[in-house]
Scaffold this active site. Structure first.
Site, PDB file in Angstrom:
ATOM      1  N   HIS A 183      -7.667 -11.193  -2.050  1.00  0.00           N
ATOM      2  CA  HIS A 183      -9.100 -11.061  -3.029  1.00  0.00           C
ATOM      3  C   HIS A 183      -8.573 -11.320  -4.486  1.00  0.00           C
ATOM      4  O   HIS A 183      -7.315 -11.493  -4.591  1.00  0.00           O
ATOM      5  CB  HIS A 183      -9.557  -9.575  -2.525  1.00  0.00           C
ATOM      6  CG  HIS A 183      -8.424  -8.374  -3.118  1.00  0.00           C
ATOM      7  ND1 HIS A 183      -7.249  -8.205  -2.445  1.00  0.00           N
ATOM      8  CD2 HIS A 183      -8.596  -7.432  -4.094  1.00  0.00           C
ATOM      9  CE1 HIS A 183      -6.686  -7.203  -2.825  1.00  0.00           C
ATOM     10  NE2 HIS A 183      -7.363  -6.732  -3.736  1.00  0.00           N
ATOM     11  N   ASP A 230      -6.143  -5.447   0.709  1.00  0.00           N
ATOM     12  CA  ASP A 230      -6.248  -3.880   0.509  1.00  0.00           C
ATOM     13  C   ASP A 230      -7.763  -3.428   1.185  1.00  0.00           C
ATOM     14  O   ASP A 230      -8.362  -2.862   0.661  1.00  0.00           O
ATOM     15  CB  ASP A 230      -6.726  -3.910  -1.293  1.00  0.00           C
ATOM     16  CG  ASP A 230      -5.474  -4.068  -2.185  1.00  0.00           C
ATOM     17  OD1 ASP A 230      -4.352  -4.069  -1.644  1.00  0.00           O
ATOM     18  OD2 ASP A 230      -5.910  -3.851  -3.412  1.00  0.00           O
ATOM     19  N   ASP A 273      -3.595  -7.763  -9.507  1.00  0.00           N
ATOM     20  CA  ASP A 273      -2.182  -7.260  -8.944  1.00  0.00           C
ATOM     21  C   ASP A 273      -2.090  -8.077  -7.631  1.00  0.00           C
ATOM     22  O   ASP A 273      -1.149  -7.749  -6.849  1.00  0.00           O
ATOM     23  CB  ASP A 273      -2.277  -5.761  -8.546  1.00  0.00           C
ATOM     24  CG  ASP A 273      -3.313  -5.331  -7.504  1.00  0.00           C
ATOM     25  OD1 ASP A 273      -4.607  -5.512  -7.842  1.00  0.00           O
ATOM     26  OD2 ASP A 273      -2.961  -4.462  -6.820  1.00  0.00           O
ATOM     27  N   HIS A 274      -3.066  -9.166  -7.256  1.00  0.00           N
ATOM     28  CA  HIS A 274      -2.771  -9.883  -6.093  1.00  0.00           C
ATOM     29  C   HIS A 274      -2.555 -11.154  -6.341  1.00  0.00           C
ATOM     30  O   HIS A 274      -2.320 -12.311  -5.718  1.00  0.00           O
ATOM     31  CB  HIS A 274      -4.105  -9.635  -5.002  1.00  0.00           C
ATOM     32  CG  HIS A 274      -3.888  -8.249  -4.401  1.00  0.00           C
ATOM     33  ND1 HIS A 274      -3.507  -7.765  -3.504  1.00  0.00           N
ATOM     34  CD2 HIS A 274      -4.269  -7.121  -5.346  1.00  0.00           C
ATOM     35  CE1 HIS A 274      -3.654  -6.580  -3.148  1.00  0.00           C
ATOM     36  NE2 HIS A 274      -4.080  -5.927  -4.201  1.00  0.00           N
ATOM     37  N   HIS A 312     -13.787  -3.542  -0.279  1.00  0.00           N
ATOM     38  CA  HIS A 312     -12.784  -3.191  -1.619  1.00  0.00           C
ATOM     39  C   HIS A 312     -13.257  -3.947  -2.633  1.00  0.00           C
ATOM     40  O   HIS A 312     -13.511  -3.584  -3.543  1.00  0.00           O
ATOM     41  CB  HIS A 312     -11.358  -3.415  -1.098  1.00  0.00           C
ATOM     42  CG  HIS A 312     -10.566  -3.411  -2.360  1.00  0.00           C
ATOM     43  ND1 HIS A 312     -10.202  -2.061  -2.828  1.00  0.00           N
ATOM     44  CD2 HIS A 312      -9.593  -4.543  -3.230  1.00  0.00           C
ATOM     45  CE1 HIS A 312      -9.151  -2.284  -3.712  1.00  0.00           C
ATOM     46  NE2 HIS A 312      -8.983  -3.644  -3.899  1.00  0.00           N
ATOM     47  N   HIS A 332      -8.378  -9.406  -7.162  1.00  0.00           N
ATOM     48  CA  HIS A 332      -7.714  -8.637  -8.078  1.00  0.00           C
ATOM     49  C   HIS A 332      -6.218  -9.127  -8.706  1.00  0.00           C
ATOM     50  O   HIS A 332      -5.496  -9.741  -7.960  1.00  0.00           O
ATOM     51  CB  HIS A 332      -7.413  -6.993  -7.622  1.00  0.00           C
ATOM     52  CG  HIS A 332      -8.416  -6.184  -7.477  1.00  0.00           C
ATOM     53  ND1 HIS A 332      -8.805  -5.223  -6.460  1.00  0.00           N
ATOM     54  CD2 HIS A 332      -9.910  -6.170  -7.975  1.00  0.00           C
ATOM     55  CE1 HIS A 332      -9.825  -4.786  -6.511  1.00  0.00           C
ATOM     56  NE2 HIS A 332     -10.756  -5.364  -7.588  1.00  0.00           N
ATOM     57  N   HIS A 361      -0.025  -2.448  -0.323  1.00  0.00           N
ATOM     58  CA  HIS A 361       0.310  -1.465  -1.193  1.00  0.00           C
ATOM     59  C   HIS A 361       1.127  -0.221  -0.208  1.00  0.00           C
ATOM     60  O   HIS A 361       1.101  -0.021   0.637  1.00  0.00           O
ATOM     61  CB  HIS A 361      -0.722  -0.660  -1.697  1.00  0.00           C
ATOM     62  CG  HIS A 361      -1.437  -1.760  -2.825  1.00  0.00           C
ATOM     63  ND1 HIS A 361      -0.927  -1.539  -4.191  1.00  0.00           N
ATOM     64  CD2 HIS A 361      -2.335  -2.237  -2.736  1.00  0.00           C
ATOM     65  CE1 HIS A 361      -1.859  -2.302  -4.897  1.00  0.00           C
ATOM     66  NE2 HIS A 361      -2.894  -2.733  -4.256  1.00  0.00           N
TER      67      HIS A 361
HETATM   68 FE    FE Z   1      -4.362  -4.049  -4.889  1.00  0.00          FE
HETATM   69 ZN    ZN Z   2      -7.425  -4.797  -4.930  1.00  0.00          ZN
END
Ligand code: FE
Ligand code: ZN
Length: 255
Positions: A56, A133, A60-61, A114, A58, A171
């Site tokens: 996805h 996530d 942090d990905h 998400h 985001h 995570h």
């Molecule tokens: Fe994440």
């Molecule tokens: Zn995420």
């Protein structure tokens, strides 16, 4: 087994995976949160990356997407439903697609909830699920862009996979997820055993991820919104499973 999977801890609690298909030598980076630690891990292993698999959009990905793609000439694969937000995307995949990765094949599930567009990658022959996530060890992602109905439907797709599937989530949230799960399902013996194991692993500084899907099915409250006993425990006996899911997710949001 055709896949060699390595786990890298980055940022405060993210996991990036390096996945090498042993016949072809192709190497995918699953959700490169950032560049430098991924590059260092690849160098240590002597692996040359060929692909990025994003679940996805985001940051942090996807934070490492563009520089890793630029320097290694990678093919970036991600969710069709959100292709406009995946930096550098080359291949857009949707529910039911199969993606050939050397001698391995990833089956793709759309798992919105998400985010609007989120996919999970299931390597059937290796029983490896990269769930991003959507599904966490003992938890699920927050509903930033989707509805409880969407997330519950997404989780049911993943729950349908075999018990011996290994769940590689993105995570390390497992300790707080376990505390929450115990708060609503404290009589569940399998959950109590799992929570004790998690506590011991964290105390020893070890990851709790990946986890076996069969264990998640028995213990993860977000996979059990249609379990009448759990529904009763959250005060929603005989309610629709989506309503039960909505309630469990709302309680976790304020836990
Ligand atoms: Fe994440
Ligand atoms: Zn995420």
């Amino acid at each position: 087994m055709g896949l060699d999977v390595r786990q890298i801890s980055v940022l405060s609690n993210n996991y990036v995976y390096l996945v090498r298909e042993t016949e072809s030598g192709l190497v995918a980076i699953v959700d490169p949160a950032e560049d430098a630690p991924v590059r260092a891990a690849l160098a240590d292993l002597g692996w040359t990356p060929t692909h990025i698999l994003n679940t996805h959009h985001h940051a942090d990905h996807t934070g490492g997407n563009l520089t890793l793609k630029r320097d290694f000439g990678l093919t970036v694969v991600g969710p069709k439903a959100d292709s406009g937000r995946i930096p550098g995307i080359d291949v857009a995949l949707a529910d039911g697609d199969s993606y050939a990765f050397g001698a391995a094949t990833a089956k793709v599930f759309d798992t919105p909830g998400h985010t609007r567009g989120h996919i999970a990658y299931w390597f059937e022959a290796d029983k490896a699920l990269f769930s991003g996530d959507t599904l966490f060890a003992l938890g699920c992602g927050r509903l930033f862009e989707g509805t409880p109905q969407q997330m519950w439907t997404s989780l049911q797709k993943l729950r349908a996979l075999p018990d011996d599937t290994t769940v590689y989530c993105a995570h390390e949230y497992t300790q707080s997820n376990a505390d929450f799960a115990l708060s609503i399902d404290g009589d569940n013996a399998a959950l109590k055993d799992y929570a004790a194991d998690i506590k011991a692993k964290r105390a020893a500084g070890k990851p709790t991820v990946p986890s076996p899907l069969g264990l998640e099915k028995r213990t993860n409250p977000f996979l059990r919104a249609d379990d009448p006993a759990l529904a009763a425990r959250v005060g929603l006996a005989r309610a629709d499973s989506t309503e039960v899911f909505r309630e469990i997710r709302a309680r976790k949001d304020s836990f």
